[in-house]
Design an enzyme around this catalytic site. Structure first.
Site, mmCIF file in Angstrom:
data_model
loop_
_atom_site.group_PDB
_atom_site.id
_atom_site.type_symbol
_atom_site.label_atom_id
_atom_site.label_comp_id
_atom_site.label_asym_id
_atom_site.label_seq_id
_atom_site.Cartn_x
_atom_site.Cartn_y
_atom_site.Cartn_z
ATOM 1 N N ALA A 23 0.869 -1.180 0.000
ATOM 2 C CA ALA A 23 0.000 0.000 0.000
ATOM 3 C C ALA A 23 0.904 1.228 0.000
ATOM 4 C CB ALA A 23 -0.900 -0.008 1.229
ATOM 5 N N GLY A 27 4.579 8.501 0.303
ATOM 6 C CA GLY A 27 5.524 8.998 1.289
ATOM 7 C C GLY A 27 6.752 8.118 1.388
ATOM 8 N N VAL A 28 7.696 8.519 2.220
ATOM 9 C CA VAL A 28 8.960 7.800 2.318
ATOM 10 C C VAL A 28 8.781 6.436 2.985
ATOM 11 C CG1 VAL A 28 9.593 8.900 4.518
ATOM 12 C CG2 VAL A 28 11.380 7.991 3.024
ATOM 13 N N CYS A 117 -10.117 5.272 8.289
ATOM 14 C CA CYS A 117 -9.549 5.035 6.963
ATOM 15 C C CYS A 117 -8.821 3.695 6.935
ATOM 16 C CB CYS A 117 -8.593 6.176 6.600
ATOM 17 S SG CYS A 117 -7.862 6.017 4.954
ATOM 18 N N CYS A 214 -5.473 14.184 6.116
ATOM 19 C CA CYS A 214 -5.144 14.381 4.707
ATOM 20 C C CYS A 214 -6.141 15.260 3.958
ATOM 21 C CB CYS A 214 -4.997 13.032 4.008
ATOM 22 S SG CYS A 214 -6.513 12.040 3.935
#
Length: 378
Positions: A23, A27-28, A117, A214
């Site tokens: 998933a 991002g890092v 989420c 977000c």
């Protein structure tokens, strides 16, 4: 009996024969996971969910699962040479997360949409998609550990307490846990993750961490709720614990339990705090700091990860977190049913709010025993 040793994901077959869906938020953390697994020879498939409108998201730095982040995830996949797919989950995300977020605020609660989420989108729909792709497991960049115990997989806090995300993952079920993998949970610091990303030459190695929720630009919850629910910011009265009117407010949605600043009712002498929100009467109730102290916390929608059933005992000695930013505190958990309970805090906590999660931990270890949602009770 198969005597082949287990690979790093726990399967008795070569990495090349082990398909793992990663998933990827862009991002890092998730990028480092995907790169590491690809470098080990796993059959990696990257999947990114588009959760809300590209245009709005591109304007906000530090978001996830939106335009810029989808682009970044795709670049990582290209760098490491594995397939990457983008799935449009905008409608699902709105129905399962955003709508409840707005309604919870209107009801005077303080919701945690990141938990919903994970519960309703990432670990449900995306996990189902991973199975449809014939993946052996799904990996994420969350900082939490999955360990094998006497009764099967267990959920444990991350090795780095500063990065631990167990509060946001308490609703992960035992069935989901058997399929999920968290390759970063054992790392001692975020610096190790960035070093890993840099080693693979990933374009996101120095990308800043995502901030806030977000879909809430600049942390302005009220503006989002007013847009979703017109009329949500109707004004009302600020009253004390006896119901005396002290002033007026510009909408219950602008206040949270425990708030002290920005009340606009100076000249009272001792400081006052928001003690309760009453959306039905549009009242914000304030009082002294001691009025915020809570010892008994009613819970529902409990997800229990202990070895024995929750209601197999009259009470459990646990440690609990009632906010993500607070350390676990000693408590007694008393089940009412398999999904409801009351927590008694041995030392009162301030600012316990309906809509927040209460997460359970084994006092003697790093194990996460589940959690539930705080509500007002009967």
């Amino acid at each position: 009996m198969n005597s082949r040793p287990l690979n790093s994901l726990g399967f008795a077959k070569p990495p090349s024969e082990t398909r793992v869906v990663v998933a990827m938020s862009g991002g890092v953390d998730s990028s480092a996971v995907a790169a590491q697994l690809a470098s080990e020879g796993y059959d990696v498939v990257g999947v990114t969910l588009q959760l809300y409108d590209h245009g709005a998201a591109l304007a906000k730095k530090g978001a996830c699962c939106a335009g810029r982040d989808i682009h970044d995830a795709r670049r990582v996949a290209e760098t490491m040479g594995f397939p990457h797919y983008v799935l449009d989950y905008e409608n699902t995300f709105r129905e399962a997360v955003i709508d409840e977020f707005a309604d919870a605020y209107l009801a005077g609660a303080t919701p945690v949409p990141c938990i919903r989420c994970n519960e309703r989108v990432k670990f449900k729909d995306l996990l189902a998609t991973a199975k449809d792709l014939d993946a052996d497991c799904m990996a994420t960049g969350h900082y939490i550990q999955r360990k094998t115990g006497a009764h099967g997989p267990e959920l444990h806090q991350a090795a780095d307490p500063a990065r631990d995300q167990s509060y946001f993952l308490f609703s992960t079920t035992a069935e989901q846990l058997s399929y999920l993998r968290f390759p970063l949970g054992h790392l001692q610091s975020k610096a190790e993750t960035r070093a890993l990303a840099a080693r693979f030459g990933l374009p996101v190695a120095d990308k800043p961490d995502s901030q806030d929720i977000c879909f809430v630009p600049d942390g302005n919850y009220a503006a989002v709720i007013e847009k979703l629910r017109p009329g949500a910011a109707d004004p009302g009265e600020i009253v004390d614990l006896e119901g005396r009117v002290l002033g007026s407010h510009r909408g219950v949605i602008h206040y949270t339990i425990g708030q002290r600043k920005g009340l606009g009712i100076g000249g009272l002498g001792d400081p006052v705090y928001v003690v309760r929100l009453d959306p039905e009467t549009r009242r914000v109730v304030v009082g002294p700091k001691e009025a915020l102290s809570t010892r008994r916390v009613p819970l529902r929608e409990i997800n229990w990860l202990g070895d024995a059933p929750l209601d197999s005992r009259a009470e459990w000695a646990v440690s609990v977190k009632v906010r993500s930013t607070r350390p676990p505190r000693e408590a007694i958990l008393r089940p009412v049913s398999a999904t409801e309970a009351e927590v008694e805090l041995l030392n009162p906590e301030e600012g316990v709010s309906p809509g927040q999660a209460c997460v359970f931990y084994d006092p003697g270890s790093s194990r996460v025993l589940g959690g539930g949602w705080i509500w007002r009770g009967r």
